[in-house]
Design an enzyme around this catalytic site. Structure first.
Site, PDB file in Angstrom:
ATOM      1  CG  ASN A 134       9.653 -44.652  20.967  1.00  0.00           C
ATOM      2  OD1 ASN A 134       9.840 -44.539  22.170  1.00  0.00           O
ATOM      3  ND2 ASN A 134       8.642 -43.857  20.354  1.00  0.00           N
ATOM      4  CE  LYS A 165       6.197 -46.454  20.617  1.00  0.00           C
ATOM      5  NZ  LYS A 165       4.960 -46.747  19.655  1.00  0.00           N
ATOM      6  CG  HIS A 174       5.739 -41.088  19.603  1.00  0.00           C
ATOM      7  ND1 HIS A 174       4.348 -41.619  19.593  1.00  0.00           N
ATOM      8  CD2 HIS A 174       6.312 -41.773  18.512  1.00  0.00           C
ATOM      9  CE1 HIS A 174       4.535 -42.657  19.119  1.00  0.00           C
ATOM     10  NE2 HIS A 174       5.689 -42.970  18.453  1.00  0.00           N
ATOM     11  CD  GLU A 226       2.674 -44.424  21.259  1.00  0.00           C
ATOM     12  OE1 GLU A 226       3.581 -44.357  21.909  1.00  0.00           O
ATOM     13  OE2 GLU A 226       2.585 -45.298  20.345  1.00  0.00           O
ATOM     14  N   GLY A 239       2.350 -49.426  15.991  1.00  0.00           N
ATOM     15  CA  GLY A 239       1.993 -50.595  16.936  1.00  0.00           C
ATOM     16  C   GLY A 239       0.696 -51.480  16.438  1.00  0.00           C
ATOM     17  CB  SER A 297       3.892 -52.079  11.986  1.00  0.00           C
ATOM     18  OG  SER A 297       2.826 -51.669  12.681  1.00  0.00           O
TER      19      SER A 297
HETATM   20  P1  PGA Z   1       5.866 -49.332  16.173  1.00  0.00           P
HETATM   21  O1  PGA Z   1       5.920 -47.738  16.771  1.00  0.00           O
HETATM   22  O2  PGA Z   1       7.114 -49.498  15.371  1.00  0.00           O
HETATM   23  O3  PGA Z   1       5.867 -50.255  17.471  1.00  0.00           O
HETATM   24  O4  PGA Z   1       4.646 -49.338  15.260  1.00  0.00           O
HETATM   25  C1  PGA Z   1       6.744 -46.853  15.896  1.00  0.00           C
HETATM   26  C2  PGA Z   1       6.750 -45.797  16.947  1.00  0.00           C
HETATM   27  O5  PGA Z   1       5.855 -45.528  17.630  1.00  0.00           O
HETATM   28  O6  PGA Z   1       7.685 -44.846  16.694  1.00  0.00           O
END
Ligand code: PGA
Length: 334
Positions: free
Chosen positions: A90, A92, A174, A176, A250, A290
């Site tokens: 992803n 983003k 998601h 977010e 994140g 993460s």
């Molecule tokens: P991240 O994000 O690996 O940066 O923690 C995962 C995601 O939001 O799908």
């Protein structure tokens, strides 16, 4: 990748992806053969030939020995579910024309194991160029789609438009979108149904906030999110569930393999109890939050972790490839 292990192979078919198939990527092999290419992986601690495996109980499988030297008392790798390992990247709202070009080049150069479906989700504006330059070995996803037919919805992109471009997947729900933009369970369930009805496959995200986990509400929250999808989608055939604890996204604070496995097992049981045993065994449940090249192997070894949804680490081609290739840790005897 030499291995001396037993492989229990499910007789049901794999969910072969068209672009991957076009690129010559193999799907699942016949149940009676011995092969390193397979779909649906499970680890068990002890297995004697012919004995029942410790994976998901509703799944019927056959057992075949790859190699006569396989030791029945060793931990071995088995295949119980029918879902092939799956890794999504992803991106983003990251990148620019130059960095996207570099990342595509790195992905085109990467050596990826065959036994993993790989999908990347660039920002909308780069979808077309990525579709035109990325190897067909890797499928392409959007990060969102509109809840219904396109029209007067400023700033939105419709499922029909994504299909028109050649996009095959979409990430929905998601955290977010839920917690920054404010999308609600019901709205997300409707988006999933609409995307599926237009031929897109869906990475359906679920996950709890830190305060919800600390209040002991993880499964309650995740089950409500699952129910919102289940209430709307007619079939789970083209759905991959991404369990992404919000506190791990994140933050660099990855869930432990045990924490992730625990929730994944609960999700699989919920699908069995509320949808069907078949959907429960066939639906890939991937972990996000993460994940990086250093922690993916340990997570991948967990019985109910069928892959990953990767954010930050998907922006570096070699790291993302290493995460995709953590599928091999499912294949290596314990
Ligand atoms: P991240 O994000 O690996 O940066 O923690 C995962 C995601 O939001 O799908």
């Amino acid at each position: 990748m030499a291995q001396a292990c037993c492989v229990a192979m499910i007789s049901a078919g794999a969910m072969a992806a068209p672009r991957a198939a076009a690129a010559g990527v193999r799907g699942s092999a016949p149940a009676s053969s011995c092969t390193l290419s397979f779909s649906g992986l499970r680890r068990v601690d002890v297995l004697s030939h012919g004995e029942r495996l410790s994976g998901f109980s509703a799944v019927q499988h056959e057992l075949s020995l790859c190699n006569g030297s396989a030791n029945a008392s060793r931990g071995i790798v088995t295949m119980v579910g029918t879902g092939k390992f799956f890794v999504g990247g992803n991106w983003k709202a990251n990148g620019n024309k130059e960095s996207v070009k570099k990342l595509v080049q790195e992905l085109n150069d990467a050596k990826l194991e065959e036994d993993v479906d790989v999908v990347v989700a660039p920002p909308y504006i780069y979808l077309d160029s990525v579709l035109n330059t990325l190897t067909k070995r890797i499928e392409v996803s959007a990060q969102n789609s509109w809840v219904g037919k396109g029209g007067a919805f400023t700033g939105e992109i419709s499922a029909e438009q994504l299909k028109d471009l050649g996009v095959e997947w979409v990430i929905l729900g998601h955290s977010e979108r839920r917690h920054v933009i404010g999308e609600k369970n019901e709205f997300i369930g409707k988006k999933a149904a609409y995307a599926l009805s237009n031929g897109l496959k869906v990475m359906a995200c679920v996950g709890e906030l830190l305060e919800e986990r600390e209040a002991g509400k993880t499964t309650e929250v995740v089950f409500e999110q699952l129910k919102a999808y289940a209430d709307e989608v007619p079939s789970w055939k083209d759905v991959v569930i991404a369990y992404e604890p919000v506190w791990a996204i994140g933050t660099g604070k990855v869930a432990s393999p045990q924490q992730a496995q625990e929730v994944h097992a609960e999700i699989r049981k919920w699908i069995s109890d509320n949808v069907s045993a078949e959907a429960s065994s066939q639906t890939r449940i991937i972990y996000g939050g993460s994940v990086n090249a250093a922690n993916s192997s340990e997570l991948a070894k967990q019985e109910d972790i069928d892959g990953f949804l990767v954010g930050g680490a998907s922006l570096k081609g070699p790291d993302f490839a290493a995460i995709c290739n953590s599928v091999t840790s499912k294949k290596v005897a314990a």
